[in-house]
Scaffold this motif. Structure first.
Motif, PDB file in Angstrom:
ATOM      1  N   ILE A  68       0.834  -1.211   0.000  1.00 45.57           N
ATOM      2  CA  ILE A  68       0.000   0.000   0.000  1.00 45.57           C
ATOM      3  C   ILE A  68       0.866   1.257   0.000  1.00 45.57           C
ATOM      4  N   ALA A  69       1.946   1.245   0.796  1.00 47.52           N
ATOM      5  CA  ALA A  69       2.831   2.417   0.860  1.00 47.52           C
ATOM      6  C   ALA A  69       3.485   2.698  -0.492  1.00 47.52           C
ATOM      7  N   ARG A  70       3.817   1.640  -1.237  1.00 47.16           N
ATOM      8  CA  ARG A  70       4.493   1.802  -2.534  1.00 47.16           C
ATOM      9  C   ARG A  70       3.515   2.101  -3.673  1.00 47.16           C
ATOM     10  N   THR A  71       2.235   1.788  -3.472  1.00 47.55           N
ATOM     11  CA  THR A  71       1.270   1.861  -4.577  1.00 47.55           C
ATOM     12  C   THR A  71       0.399   3.107  -4.536  1.00 47.55           C
ATOM     13  N   GLN A 277     -14.498 -14.052 -23.931  1.00 43.88           N
ATOM     14  CA  GLN A 277     -14.789 -13.051 -22.911  1.00 43.88           C
ATOM     15  C   GLN A 277     -14.676 -13.681 -21.529  1.00 43.88           C
ATOM     16  N   PRO A 278     -13.641 -13.346 -20.747  1.00 43.23           N
ATOM     17  CA  PRO A 278     -13.553 -13.871 -19.381  1.00 43.23           C
ATOM     18  C   PRO A 278     -14.646 -13.261 -18.504  1.00 43.23           C
ATOM     19  N   PRO A 279     -15.041 -13.929 -17.412  1.00 42.39           N
ATOM     20  CA  PRO A 279     -16.100 -13.382 -16.555  1.00 42.39           C
ATOM     21  C   PRO A 279     -15.701 -12.060 -15.900  1.00 42.39           C
ATOM     22  N   PHE A 280     -14.403 -11.883 -15.655  1.00 37.70           N
ATOM     23  CA  PHE A 280     -13.897 -10.611 -15.129  1.00 37.70           C
ATOM     24  C   PHE A 280     -12.697 -10.207 -15.980  1.00 37.70           C
ATOM     25  N   SER A 281     -12.618  -8.922 -16.330  1.00 41.51           N
ATOM     26  CA  SER A 281     -11.533  -8.461 -17.193  1.00 41.51           C
ATOM     27  C   SER A 281     -10.736  -7.347 -16.525  1.00 41.51           C
ATOM     28  N   PHE A 282      -9.426  -7.445 -16.626  1.00 41.82           N
ATOM     29  CA  PHE A 282      -8.548  -6.372 -16.157  1.00 41.82           C
ATOM     30  C   PHE A 282      -8.266  -5.361 -17.274  1.00 41.82           C
ATOM     31  N   TYR A 283      -8.931  -5.546 -18.429  1.00 45.53           N
ATOM     32  CA  TYR A 283      -8.648  -4.712 -19.599  1.00 45.53           C
ATOM     33  C   TYR A 283      -9.717  -3.642 -19.815  1.00 45.53           C
ATOM     34  N   ASP A 284     -10.212  -3.057 -18.749  1.00 45.26           N
ATOM     35  CA  ASP A 284     -11.242  -2.024 -18.851  1.00 45.26           C
ATOM     36  C   ASP A 284     -10.589  -0.662 -18.626  1.00 45.26           C
ATOM     37  N   GLU A 285     -10.465   0.111 -19.686  1.00 43.86           N
ATOM     38  CA  GLU A 285      -9.776   1.404 -19.574  1.00 43.86           C
ATOM     39  C   GLU A 285     -10.562   2.412 -18.749  1.00 43.86           C
ATOM     40  N   LYS A 286     -11.896   2.290 -18.739  1.00 39.18           N
ATOM     41  CA  LYS A 286     -12.708   3.258 -18.004  1.00 39.18           C
ATOM     42  C   LYS A 286     -12.623   3.043 -16.496  1.00 39.18           C
ATOM     43  N   ALA A 287     -12.400   1.797 -16.081  1.00 41.93           N
ATOM     44  CA  ALA A 287     -12.323   1.488 -14.649  1.00 41.93           C
ATOM     45  C   ALA A 287     -11.141   0.544 -14.403  1.00 41.93           C
ATOM     46  N   PRO A 288      -9.915   1.057 -14.508  1.00 39.16           N
ATOM     47  CA  PRO A 288      -8.743   0.186 -14.374  1.00 39.16           C
ATOM     48  C   PRO A 288      -8.553  -0.321 -12.945  1.00 39.16           C
ATOM     49  N   ILE A 289      -7.876  -1.448 -12.824  1.00 38.20           N
ATOM     50  CA  ILE A 289      -7.449  -1.937 -11.513  1.00 38.20           C
ATOM     51  C   ILE A 289      -5.993  -1.514 -11.340  1.00 38.20           C
ATOM     52  N   TYR A 290      -5.728  -0.765 -10.294  1.00 35.54           N
ATOM     53  CA  TYR A 290      -4.386  -0.220 -10.063  1.00 35.54           C
ATOM     54  C   TYR A 290      -3.549  -1.190  -9.223  1.00 35.54           C
ATOM     55  N   THR A 291      -2.244  -1.095  -9.394  1.00 37.94           N
ATOM     56  CA  THR A 291      -1.329  -1.862  -8.552  1.00 37.94           C
ATOM     57  C   THR A 291       0.022  -1.177  -8.559  1.00 37.94           C
ATOM     58  N   ARG A 292       0.977  -1.782  -7.888  1.00 35.19           N
ATOM     59  CA  ARG A 292       2.297  -1.176  -7.788  1.00 35.19           C
ATOM     60  C   ARG A 292       3.012  -1.186  -9.134  1.00 35.19           C
ATOM     61  N   ALA A 293       3.601  -0.046  -9.503  1.00 36.35           N
ATOM     62  CA  ALA A 293       4.409   0.025 -10.727  1.00 36.35           C
ATOM     63  C   ALA A 293       5.793  -0.541 -10.439  1.00 36.35           C
ATOM     64  N   ARG A 294       6.180  -1.567 -11.195  1.00 39.37           N
ATOM     65  CA  ARG A 294       7.450  -2.242 -10.882  1.00 39.37           C
ATOM     66  C   ARG A 294       8.577  -1.920 -11.861  1.00 39.37           C
ATOM     67  N   TYR A 295       8.274  -1.351 -13.007  1.00 44.46           N
ATOM     68  CA  TYR A 295       9.301  -0.993 -13.998  1.00 44.46           C
ATOM     69  C   TYR A 295      10.126  -2.211 -14.411  1.00 44.46           C
ATOM     70  N   LEU A 296       9.419  -3.301 -14.692  1.00 45.07           N
ATOM     71  CA  LEU A 296      10.098  -4.530 -15.125  1.00 45.07           C
ATOM     72  C   LEU A 296      10.244  -4.550 -16.646  1.00 45.07           C
ATOM     73  N   PRO A 297      11.234  -5.284 -17.158  1.00 47.87           N
ATOM     74  CA  PRO A 297      11.372  -5.418 -18.620  1.00 47.87           C
ATOM     75  C   PRO A 297      10.258  -6.291 -19.178  1.00 47.87           C
ATOM     76  N   PRO A 298      10.066  -6.269 -20.517  1.00 48.27           N
ATOM     77  CA  PRO A 298       9.052  -7.155 -21.125  1.00 48.27           C
ATOM     78  C   PRO A 298       9.417  -8.623 -20.896  1.00 48.27           C
TER      79      PRO A 298
END
Length: 429
Positions: A68-71, A277-298
């Motif tokens: 939580i502190a990092r995100t 179509q999965p029952p739940f999608s993380f690909y919704d631009e209008k209501a994104p799910i946020y998490t910690r940015a890790r700056y990892l390579p592809p």
């Protein structure tokens, strides 16, 4: 929404999710390759313009605090925050949280410092996307003292939930905890009152609580201060309040999954890979799910066959086959491996090439999945070291087993390899 304060209940010891909760609080359990469970309700709050968020927890809160502190770091231009409140001893109350209501009760002194009209109580282990603005708007329009978010369900699943009855105005008039037989039939309601079509109302004639509530400030404070012996919202506080207060139901007719058990957690993660179509999608631009940015390579895939899977960033896969699986960040899979219908949570760090070579030469097992291993129907927690030619396939179809000394458990037939576990070369589970 400036007058709304959100309280996310982090849950107890998370025994139903053990061993994933051995070293972390339940809301800190990784989900979908890169997120954590706590990201779901916090993101729903942010997308609903609710920025004052407390998370109550009392077990293994170190990793939750860190995440939580990092995100979630709001700018200094508003009063927004996401803070963890851990159980603590005070002169007035020397005990741990005794239940969901008691957890909020112990921090009322802090809650009342905020200029809030409504208190939104959420659970930390559900997977869903919801606009709480509509929920709170319904609460205000009906003049409710308490509003519960409910889902319509059919008869097959009804006896697994706490059910309620409503009158023609949507007011809750009766509760029943996991009824069966004749008692179940008594709990049927006309769900078209809440907005379902007639056809859908006939298929889903029951309503179950989602464990999501909105309270008027003065009602919440009065109920918690008067009934100190009542420790749980869903079983005690709200059923008792329905006699004297206006308790309304708000229908949520979309995907919602309580992922509090190993089996539900496993299936909810693998369902994310479904096509089209999965029952739940993380690909919704209008209501994104946020998490910690890790700056990892592809992620890097070297001569791999991948079907119906999700692969987090920073993974290295060599000459392997991945089918219907979810791979978390920094997963490493060596050549000749087969991963089927499994959830790999990845790793918290990279081992340098030289370190991995030295480990192999010394007979130690590097982090990741070793060459020619087969993993099927399993959950591999973070930083696990799986050796060469290991088979994690539950070949004897064991349903329950505790093998902590060997680094794994079996829950509902699903093999769960523990965090930081080492599985030696040639092991067959």
């Amino acid at each position: 929404m400036k007058k709304v304060l959100s309280i996310i209940l982090g849950g107890g010891a998370g025994t139903r999710l053990y061993p994933l909760t051995k070293l972390r609080a339940k809301p800190a359990v990784p989900v979908a390759g890169k997120y954590r469970l706590i990201d779901i309700p916090v993101s729903n709050c942010i997308n609903s313009e609710i920025f004052k968020i407390y998370v109550l927890t009392q077990f293994n809160s170190a990793s939750l605090n860190r995440h939580i502190a990092r995100t979630y770091n709001f700018t200094g231009f508003n009063e927004g925050f996401v803070e963890v409140l851990a159980a603590q001893q005070t002169p007035e109350n020397p005990n741990w949280f005794q239940g969901t209501a008691d957890a909020v009760r112990q921090y009322l002194w802090l809650m009342e410092e905020w200029n809030a009209d409504e208190y939104l109580i959420l659970s930390g282990d559900h997977l869903y996307r919801m606009d709480y603005r509509q929920f709170i708007q319904r609460h205000r329009e009906t003049g409710a003292d308490i509003t519960l978010s409910v889902i319509p369900i059919d008869e097959r699943r009804a006896s697994d939930f706490g059910l309620m009855k409503i009158d023609d105005s949507g007011r809750v008039i009766d509760f029943s905890e996991k009824p069966k037989g004749e008692a179940l039939l008594q709990m049927q309601v006309d769900t078209s009152v809440l907005g379902l079509s007639k056809e859908q109302a006939q298929l889903q004639p029951y309503i179950a609580s989602m464990g999501i509530y909105v309270f008027k400030k003065e009602v919440l404070f009065k109920l918690l201060r008067e009934g100190v012996e009542r420790t749980d919202f869903g079983k005690e506080i709200i059923p008792d309040a329905s006699k004297d207060y206006n308790v309304q139901a708000y229908l949520f007719d979309d995907y919602w999954e309580d992922i509090g058990t190993i089996e539900a957690f496993y299936h909810a993660n693998l369902a994310l890979t479904q096509q089209p179509q999965p029952p739940f999608s993380f690909y919704d631009e209008k209501a994104p799910i946020y998490t910690r940015a890790r700056y990892l390579p592809p992620s890097k895939l070297l001569d791999c066959q991948v079907t119906e899977s999700i692969i987090g960033e920073g993974c290295i896969l060599k000459n392997c086959r991945i089918q219907h699986s979810v791979l978390g960040v920094r997963s490493r899979i060596e050549s000749g491996c087969v991963i089927e219908e499994s959830l790999l949570m990845g790793a918290d760090f990279y081992q340098a090439f030289v370190e991995r070579q030295c480990n192999v030469e010394k007979g130690d097992i590097p982090v990741g999945i070793g060459t020619d291993s087969i993993i099927r129907g399993a959950i591999i927690d973070k930083n696990a070291s799986i050796g060469h030619d290991v088979k994690i396939i539950n070949k004897d179809n064991v349903q329950e087993a505790d093998r902590e000394s060997q680094g794994f458990y079996i829950r509902s037939g699903i093999v769960v390899v523990m965090k930081n576990a080492v599985i030696p070369d040639g092991t067959i589970i």
